[in-house]
Enzyme design. Structure first.
Site, PDB file in Angstrom:
ATOM      1  N   GLU A   1      13.040  17.760 -30.736  1.00 22.83           N
ATOM      2  CA  GLU A   1      11.885  18.269 -30.339  1.00 22.83           C
ATOM      3  C   GLU A   1      11.473  17.509 -28.952  1.00 22.83           C
ATOM      4  O   GLU A   1      10.459  16.381 -29.268  1.00 22.83           O
ATOM      5  CB  GLU A   1      10.693  18.656 -31.209  1.00 22.83           C
ATOM      6  CG  GLU A   1      11.323  19.278 -32.585  1.00 22.83           C
ATOM      7  CD  GLU A   1      10.524  19.393 -33.690  1.00 22.83           C
ATOM      8  OE1 GLU A   1      10.526  20.405 -34.487  1.00 22.83           O
ATOM      9  OE2 GLU A   1       9.750  18.391 -33.981  1.00 22.83           O
TER      10      GLU A   1
ATOM     11  N   LYS B   1       6.709  19.173 -43.595  1.00 17.81           N
ATOM     12  CA  LYS B   1       5.654  19.841 -42.586  1.00 17.81           C
ATOM     13  C   LYS B   1       4.306  20.151 -43.360  1.00 17.81           C
ATOM     14  O   LYS B   1       3.122  19.954 -43.127  1.00 17.81           O
ATOM     15  CB  LYS B   1       6.058  21.084 -41.990  1.00 17.81           C
ATOM     16  CG  LYS B   1       5.181  21.819 -41.048  1.00 17.81           C
ATOM     17  CD  LYS B   1       5.763  23.147 -40.517  1.00 17.81           C
ATOM     18  CE  LYS B   1       4.748  23.732 -39.555  1.00 17.81           C
ATOM     19  NZ  LYS B   1       5.359  25.146 -39.015  1.00 17.81           N
TER      20      LYS B   1
ATOM     21  N   ASP C   1       5.321  13.311 -36.947  1.00 20.09           N
ATOM     22  CA  ASP C   1       6.060  12.865 -38.175  1.00 20.09           C
ATOM     23  C   ASP C   1       6.949  11.598 -38.035  1.00 20.09           C
ATOM     24  O   ASP C   1       7.698  11.123 -39.010  1.00 20.09           O
ATOM     25  CB  ASP C   1       6.649  13.905 -39.189  1.00 20.09           C
ATOM     26  CG  ASP C   1       5.755  14.354 -40.328  1.00 20.09           C
ATOM     27  OD1 ASP C   1       4.506  13.548 -40.158  1.00 20.09           O
ATOM     28  OD2 ASP C   1       5.955  15.014 -41.312  1.00 20.09           O
TER      29      ASP C   1
ATOM     30  N   ASP D   1       4.916  27.888 -45.934  1.00 24.86           N
ATOM     31  CA  ASP D   1       3.938  28.775 -45.192  1.00 24.86           C
ATOM     32  C   ASP D   1       3.710  29.835 -46.226  1.00 24.86           C
ATOM     33  O   ASP D   1       2.735  30.760 -46.399  1.00 24.86           O
ATOM     34  CB  ASP D   1       4.491  29.029 -43.853  1.00 24.86           C
ATOM     35  CG  ASP D   1       5.881  29.165 -43.440  1.00 24.86           C
ATOM     36  OD1 ASP D   1       6.682  29.316 -44.696  1.00 24.86           O
ATOM     37  OD2 ASP D   1       6.448  29.012 -42.564  1.00 24.86           O
TER      38      ASP D   1
ATOM     39  N   ASP E   1       3.977  25.543 -33.979  1.00 23.95           N
ATOM     40  CA  ASP E   1       5.125  24.500 -33.692  1.00 23.95           C
ATOM     41  C   ASP E   1       5.179  23.963 -32.312  1.00 23.95           C
ATOM     42  O   ASP E   1       4.670  24.728 -31.577  1.00 23.95           O
ATOM     43  CB  ASP E   1       6.451  25.439 -34.269  1.00 23.95           C
ATOM     44  CG  ASP E   1       6.537  26.074 -35.530  1.00 23.95           C
ATOM     45  OD1 ASP E   1       5.953  25.152 -36.467  1.00 23.95           O
ATOM     46  OD2 ASP E   1       7.399  26.697 -35.907  1.00 23.95           O
TER      47      ASP E   1
END
Length: 768
Positions: A111, A280, A140, A446, A304
């Site tokens: 990412e 997460k 993280d 989630d 995200d």
């Protein structure tokens, strides 16, 4: 307008044509019942060929019928929402609640920081009072590079935010906006655009140069925030790193136009090897606590890191639901759909989730609300913290007037106090991860969190505006999409087997339609068994000349034909209505098959193994957000990407080769023995099934045998798939193993067919 003069902030409309669809669905159900009746009444007698296989087909068709029934929960009661933002503005003006926005990242390689800060900048530029907007980046990985990129973004924001508001820019991701501007129209663009372009390019070059160097220049390390890394050992072993880069309550925190800036905070929670960090879900819970000490916004949005804001009014859309005087107090969260900006025209990997976002979630909304999908979702803070719904609850949004901070020392104190809330021991002996925050112990934290909120009496809302609220990055290779769906299917199946199962935990707490809708997703993994059976066994019996379906002249042929044709014609119409193409639908059917014979299969096996204590907890696999240029070029051309070895590719190759050999073998027998009329009369459905399986696997055959680029199927996969399929066929036909090799594949098929597949085609009479 009601009799009391009340004007709602949103309205709900039911879909047209519901009665017509229900009649159609009823006719499909009648056809399914007739198919079941045929299977039960025509079971071969003891000793006849195909008895056990027949019973297996009955089980598969019972499952298909049951699962089809579950999917009707997504289509039986569709509703659509419309908001009235003008009424919100007229009624409340700027007297709006604080909004905290969480952006989560976990790996600066998968990412890239430039992608992350574009998302951060897009939500910082929301059309919303900036003093009531706070943005938190959870890193993280604890990466200095990501922190440096965010530091640069905090400076660029001073120019970007006023530019967006002055010229009503959409989208408000700098990269997406600048890419969308036509070069030929530069003369029509504001003169400030050139300045913004230069500032952005300078920032981009600085961040990317640092990424290439792999270290920060000494001049940049002078910022006090980098001292936080003095005790840093690794991404899995470090203290909490927390920096308030922009304090929205500081009177000196102004943009280039002298206006207040939103609060911006960097958080890397504490990590220690001896403490499990819960992926997460753990990061989100740390942000909930940290933000409560810094800004304590009553509304929380999480996105995200690749899911940038494409609609600056989305936050006001969400507030239309929360702040409606009559119904707003019932709503816990507002879920926006996942949309992507890198989808190709025909959606090679069916990664747009088109039918899910355009049809299924609207259906769930009609029964009390959609699932929480982990991104693009606005929450009430108190519901995330475990609050139960009560009819006595009314909208309690407190509109606080922020106080200026006069001394810089106050920020330092606040940072130190907040670090404790992100420590790895804070949650010990607390309800966090159980009754508070996102739930732990499941790869799809989630979904299980949203279900538990709804079981506490709250409702949720699905809102799909004409201008998409968020745009992200879809997977660009087959391996990525299969791994992603393995995690989703495995996590959903774990929910079904857990104490939070919608089948029993939610019973009586949510509507039956919503229960069925949840079960439909939770049973994704179990679809693998019936689909695998149907993908292999009928083709093997076709090669042996044993029919497993009614003859063309039999009246029992009609329900099979009606159900298959009606279902797939409706599926095509639904896909086209959702904005897709015919070729896109065909690709969707291929991925439907691939997921069920690989991703869902491995997800099913891993979940069962874990339940039996034979497998450890599942790792959270991050979907890659960037691709190599060569891979991306093939993706744009809609050429399927294999490239890497994978157990899932082995399963796909084996099934594809079995069907190909069966079809070739059947055609050879039919031509040599002049059995084409017999095939047409006795085994038409079986032949069509095998032929479609071969046709749908054409990209896979190309990857196995014809392609020369780096995206072809790896040689070891081809060899293993060929040997495993030949072994299965040989055992089935009671002959020697077929010798499939890469250079002489066609000859191997020829030899295999000559070694024992030349029996005449005979009808057993059981399908008449």
């Amino acid at each position: 307008m009601g009799n009391d003069g009340y004007l709602p902030l949103f309205e709900t409309k039911r879909a047209n044509g519901r009665t017509l669809y229900r009649v159609f669905a009823g006719s499909i159900f009648v056809g399914i019942c007739l198919i079941w009746s045929y299977r039960v009444s025509h079971v071969p007698r003891h000793g006849e060929d195909g008895r056990l296989v027949w019973i297996g087909l009955l089980a598969a068709e019972l499952w298909f019928g049951f699962y089809w029934f579950l999917t009707q929960a997504h289509r039986w009661n569709l509703v659509y929402r419309q908001t009235f933002k003008d009424r919100l503005s007229h009624r409340y003006g700027n007297e709006l609640p604080g909004v905290d926005i969480f952006v989560c990242t976990a790996d600066p390689v998968i990412e890239p920081p430039m992608m992350v800060i574009n998302t951060v900048l897009s939500v910082m530029a929301y059309d919303y009072p900036p003093e009531k907007l706070s943005v938190y980046l959870s890193d993280d990985a604890g990466s200095q590079l990501t922190f440096y990129a965010l530091l640069e973004a905090s400076q660029f924001a001073k120019y970007w935010i006023p530019f967006c508001k002055k010229f009503n820019v959409e989208p408000r991701s700098p990269a997406a906006y600048l890419d969308s501007i036509s070069i030929s129209d530069d003369s029509k663009q504001p003169k400030e655009l050139a300045t913004i372009k230069k500032l952005y390019e300078d920032m981009k070059n600085q961040v990317e140069n640092v990424a290439k160097l792999g270290r920060l220049p000494e001049v940049h390390l002078r910022h006090k925030g980098f001292s936080e890394w003095d005790s840093y050992s690794s991404r899995h072993d470090h203290d909490t790193i927390l920096q308030i880069l922009i304090d929205g309550k500081d009177p000196n925190a102004k943009d280039s136009e002298g206006c207040v800036l939103p609060t911006l905070v960097y958080v890397a929670r504490e990590k220690r090897p001896q403490y499990f960090h819960n992926f997460k879900a753990g990061a989100m819970n740390a942000l909930i606590r940290v933000s409560s000490a810094i800004s304590n916004g009553q509304i929380v949005l999480n996105v995200d890191c690749d899911m940038y804001s494409n609609n600056s009014l989305a936050v006001r859309d969400a507030l239309c639901f929360f702040m409606d005087e009559k119904k707003g107090h019932e709503i816990a969260y507002v879920q926006f759909p996942q949309n992507f900006d890198n989808i190709t025209k025909n959606e090679l990997y069916s990664s747009s989730l088109r039918v899910m976002s355009q049809v299924e979630f609207h259906g769930l909304d009609g029964y009390g609300g959609p699932l929480y999908v982990g991104t693009g979702c606005f929450h009430r803070r108190d519901t995330l913290c475990g609050r139960k719904f009560s009819r006595e609850i009314h909208n309690e949004f407190k509109i606080d007037i922020p106080k200026d901070r006069e001394r810089e020392e106050t920020i330092a104190v606040l940072e130190e106090k907040s670090k404790v809330l992100a420590s790895c021991t804070y949650e010990n002996n607390t309800a966090w991860g159980k009754e508070m925050g996102l739930k732990y112990g499941c790869p799809v934290e989630d979904v299980i969190t949203g279900l538990s909120i709804q079981c506490r009496g709250w409702k949720s809302v699905y809102y799909n505006p004409e201008r998409k609220a968020f745009l992200g990055v879809a997977p660009t290779t087959l391996a990525q999409i299969l791994v992603q769906h393995k995690r989703w299917s495995e996590g959903d199946f774990q929910i079904l087997l857990s104490k939070y199962s919608p089948a029993w935990f939610a019973n009586g707490k949510i509507s039956l339609g919503l229960q069925l809708g949840y079960c439909c997703y939770c049973l994704w993994a179990t679809n693998c068994l019936a689909v695998l059976y149907y993908s292999i066994v009928p083709s093997l019996y076709l090669l042996r000349g044993i029919p497993l379906f009614p003859e063309l002249s039999s009246p029992w042929f009609l329900p099979f034909a009606y159900v298959v044709i009606s279902k797939y014609m409706y599926s095509l119409a639904e896909y086209l209505w959702s904005g897709g193409t015919v070729l896109g639908w065909w690709n969707d059917q291929r991925i439907w098959l691939y997921k069920r014979t690989s991703s869902y299969l491995l997800g099913f096996i891993d979940t069962i193994a874990k339940s039996l204590g034979l497998h450890s907890d599942s790792a959270f696999v991050i979907t890659a957000k960037v691709s190599k240029q060569e891979v991306y070029r093939r993706y744009v051309k809609e050429i399927m990407e294999f490239g890497d070895s994978s157990a899932m590719f082995t399963a796909l190759a084996t099934i594809a080769l079995i069907n190909l050999v069966c079809l070739i073998g059947l055609m050879k027998k039919a031509i040599l023995n002049e059995g084409i009329p017999i095939i047409y009369e006795t085994m038409l459905l079986q032949f069509v099934l095998c032929a479609i399986l071969v046709l749908i696997n054409w990209p896979l055959y190309q990857g196995l045998f014809f392609r020369k680029d780096n995206g072809k199927m790896p040689k070891e996969i081809m060899e293993f798939g060929a040997s495993s399929s030949s072994a299965m066929l040989s055992l089935w036909a009671n002959t020697a193993l077929l010798n499939f090799t890469l250079p002489a594949w066609s000859g191997a098929v020829e030899d295999g067919l000559n070694h024992g597949f030349n029996e005449p085609i005979e009808s057993t009479g059981i399908c008449k």
